[in-house]
Design a protein around this motif. Structure first.
Motif, PDB file in Angstrom:
ATOM      1  N   SER A  95      -5.055  -8.300  -6.672  1.00  0.00           N
ATOM      2  CA  SER A  95      -4.083  -7.936  -7.542  1.00  0.00           C
ATOM      3  C   SER A  95      -3.088  -9.180  -7.169  1.00  0.00           C
ATOM      4  O   SER A  95      -2.610  -9.592  -8.641  1.00  0.00           O
ATOM      5  CB  SER A  95      -3.509  -6.271  -7.264  1.00  0.00           C
ATOM      6  OG  SER A  95      -2.468  -6.648  -6.472  1.00  0.00           O
ATOM      7  N   GLY A  96      -2.745  -9.680  -6.292  1.00  0.00           N
ATOM      8  CA  GLY A  96      -2.074 -10.339  -5.361  1.00  0.00           C
ATOM      9  C   GLY A  96      -0.526 -10.343  -5.315  1.00  0.00           C
ATOM     10  O   GLY A  96       0.489 -10.444  -4.956  1.00  0.00           O
ATOM     11  N   TRP A  97      -0.093  -8.504  -5.764  1.00  0.00           N
ATOM     12  CA  TRP A  97       0.773  -8.013  -6.162  1.00  0.00           C
ATOM     13  C   TRP A  97       1.482  -7.825  -4.832  1.00  0.00           C
ATOM     14  O   TRP A  97       1.399  -7.806  -3.552  1.00  0.00           O
ATOM     15  CB  TRP A  97       1.131  -6.707  -6.729  1.00  0.00           C
ATOM     16  CG  TRP A  97       1.030  -6.555  -8.466  1.00  0.00           C
ATOM     17  CD1 TRP A  97       1.083  -7.989  -9.266  1.00  0.00           C
ATOM     18  CD2 TRP A  97      -0.359  -5.356  -8.844  1.00  0.00           C
ATOM     19  NE1 TRP A  97       1.273  -7.145 -10.266  1.00  0.00           N
ATOM     20  CE2 TRP A  97      -0.180  -6.568 -10.587  1.00  0.00           C
ATOM     21  CE3 TRP A  97      -0.692  -5.365  -8.601  1.00  0.00           C
ATOM     22  CZ2 TRP A  97      -0.994  -5.414 -12.005  1.00  0.00           C
ATOM     23  CZ3 TRP A  97      -1.960  -3.989  -9.557  1.00  0.00           C
ATOM     24  CH2 TRP A  97      -1.222  -4.553 -10.854  1.00  0.00           C
ATOM     25  N   THR A  98       3.324  -8.056  -4.638  1.00  0.00           N
ATOM     26  CA  THR A  98       3.560  -8.458  -3.705  1.00  0.00           C
ATOM     27  C   THR A  98       4.814  -7.369  -3.355  1.00  0.00           C
ATOM     28  O   THR A  98       5.775  -6.483  -4.656  1.00  0.00           O
ATOM     29  CB  THR A  98       4.110  -9.905  -3.220  1.00  0.00           C
ATOM     30  OG1 THR A  98       5.178  -9.992  -3.804  1.00  0.00           O
ATOM     31  CG2 THR A  98       3.217 -10.675  -3.682  1.00  0.00           C
ATOM     32  N   SER A  99       5.167  -6.690  -2.251  1.00  0.00           N
ATOM     33  CA  SER A  99       5.996  -5.614  -1.583  1.00  0.00           C
ATOM     34  C   SER A  99       7.026  -5.220  -0.160  1.00  0.00           C
ATOM     35  O   SER A  99       6.210  -6.585   0.476  1.00  0.00           O
ATOM     36  CB  SER A  99       5.826  -4.364  -2.212  1.00  0.00           C
ATOM     37  OG  SER A  99       6.895  -3.297  -1.962  1.00  0.00           O
ATOM     38  N   LYS A 100       7.638  -5.190  -0.437  1.00  0.00           N
ATOM     39  CA  LYS A 100       7.788  -4.807   1.160  1.00  0.00           C
ATOM     40  C   LYS A 100       7.169  -3.470   1.935  1.00  0.00           C
ATOM     41  O   LYS A 100       7.666  -2.861   1.233  1.00  0.00           O
ATOM     42  CB  LYS A 100       9.188  -4.901   0.927  1.00  0.00           C
ATOM     43  CG  LYS A 100       9.708  -6.482   1.475  1.00  0.00           C
ATOM     44  CD  LYS A 100      11.137  -6.355   1.786  1.00  0.00           C
ATOM     45  CE  LYS A 100      11.244  -8.637   1.281  1.00  0.00           C
ATOM     46  NZ  LYS A 100      13.010  -8.656   1.759  1.00  0.00           N
ATOM     47  N   VAL A 101       6.907  -3.379   3.060  1.00  0.00           N
ATOM     48  CA  VAL A 101       7.001  -2.160   3.949  1.00  0.00           C
ATOM     49  C   VAL A 101       8.069  -1.684   3.919  1.00  0.00           C
ATOM     50  O   VAL A 101       9.185  -1.619   4.372  1.00  0.00           O
ATOM     51  CB  VAL A 101       5.936  -2.105   4.966  1.00  0.00           C
ATOM     52  CG1 VAL A 101       5.864  -0.763   5.946  1.00  0.00           C
ATOM     53  CG2 VAL A 101       5.053  -2.866   4.615  1.00  0.00           C
ATOM     54  N   ALA A 102       8.281  -0.124   3.050  1.00  0.00           N
ATOM     55  CA  ALA A 102       9.205   0.658   3.392  1.00  0.00           C
ATOM     56  C   ALA A 102       9.201   1.191   4.677  1.00  0.00           C
ATOM     57  O   ALA A 102      10.481   1.952   4.970  1.00  0.00           O
ATOM     58  CB  ALA A 102       9.631   1.433   1.535  1.00  0.00           C
ATOM     59  N   ARG A 103       8.115   2.151   4.354  1.00  0.00           N
ATOM     60  CA  ARG A 103       8.123   3.100   6.033  1.00  0.00           C
ATOM     61  C   ARG A 103       6.502   2.767   6.558  1.00  0.00           C
ATOM     62  O   ARG A 103       5.493   2.417   5.503  1.00  0.00           O
ATOM     63  CB  ARG A 103       8.455   4.461   5.425  1.00  0.00           C
ATOM     64  CG  ARG A 103       9.689   5.154   4.729  1.00  0.00           C
ATOM     65  CD  ARG A 103       9.462   6.706   4.378  1.00  0.00           C
ATOM     66  NE  ARG A 103       9.436   7.880   5.447  1.00  0.00           N
ATOM     67  CZ  ARG A 103       8.696   8.832   4.678  1.00  0.00           C
ATOM     68  NH1 ARG A 103       8.602   8.920   3.700  1.00  0.00           N
ATOM     69  NH2 ARG A 103       8.268   9.179   5.465  1.00  0.00           N
ATOM     70  N   MET A 118      -4.790   0.510  15.239  1.00  0.00           N
ATOM     71  CA  MET A 118      -3.760   1.960  14.605  1.00  0.00           C
ATOM     72  C   MET A 118      -4.195   2.637  13.219  1.00  0.00           C
ATOM     73  O   MET A 118      -4.307   1.632  12.062  1.00  0.00           O
ATOM     74  CB  MET A 118      -2.533   2.384  14.645  1.00  0.00           C
ATOM     75  CG  MET A 118      -2.371   1.629  16.654  1.00  0.00           C
ATOM     76  SD  MET A 118      -0.530   1.616  16.605  1.00  0.00           S
ATOM     77  CE  MET A 118       0.590   3.251  16.019  1.00  0.00           C
ATOM     78  N   SER A 119      -4.612   4.170  13.335  1.00  0.00           N
ATOM     79  CA  SER A 119      -4.284   4.217  11.363  1.00  0.00           C
ATOM     80  C   SER A 119      -3.354   5.143  10.961  1.00  0.00           C
ATOM     81  O   SER A 119      -2.786   5.851  12.042  1.00  0.00           O
ATOM     82  CB  SER A 119      -5.376   5.266  11.291  1.00  0.00           C
ATOM     83  OG  SER A 119      -6.740   5.064  12.011  1.00  0.00           O
ATOM     84  N   VAL A 120      -1.894   4.573   9.898  1.00  0.00           N
ATOM     85  CA  VAL A 120      -1.219   4.681  10.068  1.00  0.00           C
ATOM     86  C   VAL A 120      -1.131   4.771   7.855  1.00  0.00           C
ATOM     87  O   VAL A 120      -2.591   4.056   7.236  1.00  0.00           O
ATOM     88  CB  VAL A 120      -0.699   3.783   9.984  1.00  0.00           C
ATOM     89  CG1 VAL A 120       0.036   3.379  11.312  1.00  0.00           C
ATOM     90  CG2 VAL A 120      -0.552   2.349   9.674  1.00  0.00           C
ATOM     91  N   THR A 121       0.189   5.255   7.841  1.00  0.00           N
ATOM     92  CA  THR A 121       0.151   5.207   6.367  1.00  0.00           C
ATOM     93  C   THR A 121       1.260   4.353   5.981  1.00  0.00           C
ATOM     94  O   THR A 121       2.067   4.910   6.612  1.00  0.00           O
ATOM     95  CB  THR A 121       0.179   6.873   5.581  1.00  0.00           C
ATOM     96  OG1 THR A 121      -1.308   7.308   5.968  1.00  0.00           O
ATOM     97  CG2 THR A 121       0.684   6.512   3.913  1.00  0.00           C
ATOM     98  N   LEU A 122       1.169   3.241   4.727  1.00  0.00           N
ATOM     99  CA  LEU A 122       2.297   2.370   4.583  1.00  0.00           C
ATOM    100  C   LEU A 122       3.171   2.964   3.240  1.00  0.00           C
ATOM    101  O   LEU A 122       2.732   3.128   2.273  1.00  0.00           O
ATOM    102  CB  LEU A 122       1.909   1.110   4.509  1.00  0.00           C
ATOM    103  CG  LEU A 122       1.437   0.975   5.302  1.00  0.00           C
ATOM    104  CD1 LEU A 122       0.846  -0.882   5.599  1.00  0.00           C
ATOM    105  CD2 LEU A 122       2.167   0.767   7.014  1.00  0.00           C
ATOM    106  N   VAL A 123       4.118   3.036   3.517  1.00  0.00           N
ATOM    107  CA  VAL A 123       4.906   3.633   2.564  1.00  0.00           C
ATOM    108  C   VAL A 123       5.924   1.959   1.744  1.00  0.00           C
ATOM    109  O   VAL A 123       6.211   1.601   2.689  1.00  0.00           O
ATOM    110  CB  VAL A 123       6.033   4.179   2.252  1.00  0.00           C
ATOM    111  CG1 VAL A 123       6.773   4.649   0.921  1.00  0.00           C
ATOM    112  CG2 VAL A 123       4.956   5.984   2.336  1.00  0.00           C
ATOM    113  N   LEU A 124       5.653   1.287   0.688  1.00  0.00           N
ATOM    114  CA  LEU A 124       6.384  -0.171  -0.160  1.00  0.00           C
ATOM    115  C   LEU A 124       7.240   0.329  -0.970  1.00  0.00           C
ATOM    116  O   LEU A 124       7.276   2.072  -1.292  1.00  0.00           O
ATOM    117  CB  LEU A 124       4.709  -0.511  -0.739  1.00  0.00           C
ATOM    118  CG  LEU A 124       3.744  -1.078  -0.005  1.00  0.00           C
ATOM    119  CD1 LEU A 124       2.716  -1.554  -1.381  1.00  0.00           C
ATOM    120  CD2 LEU A 124       3.655  -1.172   1.420  1.00  0.00           C
ATOM    121  N   GLU A 125       7.997  -0.342  -0.873  1.00  0.00           N
ATOM    122  CA  GLU A 125       9.182   0.118  -1.938  1.00  0.00           C
ATOM    123  C   GLU A 125       9.169   0.167  -3.080  1.00  0.00           C
ATOM    124  O   GLU A 125       9.784   0.135  -3.825  1.00  0.00           O
ATOM    125  CB  GLU A 125      10.216  -1.297  -1.143  1.00  0.00           C
ATOM    126  CG  GLU A 125      10.583  -1.526   0.480  1.00  0.00           C
ATOM    127  CD  GLU A 125      11.823  -2.550   0.691  1.00  0.00           C
ATOM    128  OE1 GLU A 125      11.499  -3.601  -0.223  1.00  0.00           O
ATOM    129  OE2 GLU A 125      12.349  -2.404   1.452  1.00  0.00           O
TER     130      GLU A 125
END
Length: 273
Positions: A95-103, A118-125
């Motif tokens: 899609s090309g959408w941008t954001s920032k990593v919150a958690r 590492m296996s992680v879960t990213l939460v975006l702003e």
């Protein structure tokens, strides 16, 4: 000592072996009582191979979108390369959408830094429309439907340019065509044209985002493995053709009527979505 001189900075581990009698191949051999090291199999199963994951740009294919409640939306996956921190800008592809990593969420709690593998879960702003098969990245990356690749063919049934195959690239699955045939155990450079854009790096830059497998849609056999060389221009009139043509090719490639119905159903879902 001679090999160590030739290998430069690489680590050399000598293992005396005889394939004829199996000496030190899978288990230590009585024929070499003076050798106290590991057998080849033991060594390969325990050796620590250092890979330059952290130095490469951040890449993480999305495996699962987690929504346990209305307040949480996380994107789970295994980091293919690079590092990530809360506050870093990130782009979702294709899609090309941008954001920032919150958690950066894990079972053991939030992290201030995560890195490959590492296996992680990213939460975006921001709440972006991201799903399985998308890729989160930092820095430039290739997004193309056509690319050149070295392919190793592993199926007794030859690779047929007239058939439509399934391509599994990281967590994304799509249909694709190739431009030339390959026989069993043959390796060749092909042009692959996918039904939807793939997000990738050349294999020489990133082995995870630069590799894929070809699957026979009739047998579901993993028939080939590929290493992406470079993107190619998506020329008009060259590629997978119209949806009707793809449906017809998929139906003809199936071995039975039941397999044809199932293959067409999956392709219809992909086209409609």
């Amino acid at each position: 000592d001679d090999f160590a001189g030739l290998a430069g900075e690489a680590t050399v581990t000598p293992i005396p072996m005889s394939a004829l009698h199996g000496d030190n191949v899978t288990v230590p051999s009585d024929r070499t009582p003076w050798f106290k090291g590991q057998s080849l199999l033991d060594f390969l199963e325990t050796v620590d191979v250092e890979r330059q994951h952290a130095a490469a740009p951040f890449r993480m294919p999305v495996q699962l979108v987690l929504r346990p409640d209305q307040e949480f939306r996380g994107y789970a996956g295994q980091i293919a390369s690079g590092t990530i921190r809360p506050g870093d800008s990130i782009t979702a592809w294709p899609s090309g959408w941008t954001s920032k990593v919150a958690r950066i969420v894990t079972w053991d709690g939030d992290l201030e830094l995560a890195h490959a593998p590492m296996s992680v879960t990213l939460v975006l702003e921001d709440e972006l429309d991201i799903s399985r098969g998308d890729l989160l990245s930092v820095g430039p990356i290739q997004v193309h439907r056509r690319f050149s690749a070295n392919v190793v063919w592993m199926d007794e049934r030859p690779l047929d340019p007239g058939r439509v195959y399934l391509v599994k690239h990281n967590t994304r699955m799509a249909t694709a065509e190739v431009d030339r045939p390959l026989a069993l155990n043959e390796i060749g450079t092909l042009t692959v044209t996918a039904s939807q854009p793939f997000v990738f790096d050349p294999y020489t830059e990133n082995r995870t985002t630069g590799s894929f497998v070809l699957i026979d849609p009739a047998t579901h056999f993993t028939a080939g493995a590929g290493m992406i060389l470079r993107p190619l221009r998506d020329e008009t009139g060259v590629g997978v053709g119209s949806a009707a043509e793809r449906l017809a090719l998929t139906a003809r490639a199936a071995a039975t009527d039941a397999e044809a119905i199932e293959a067409v159903r999956r392709l219809l879902e992909e086209v409609l979505v």
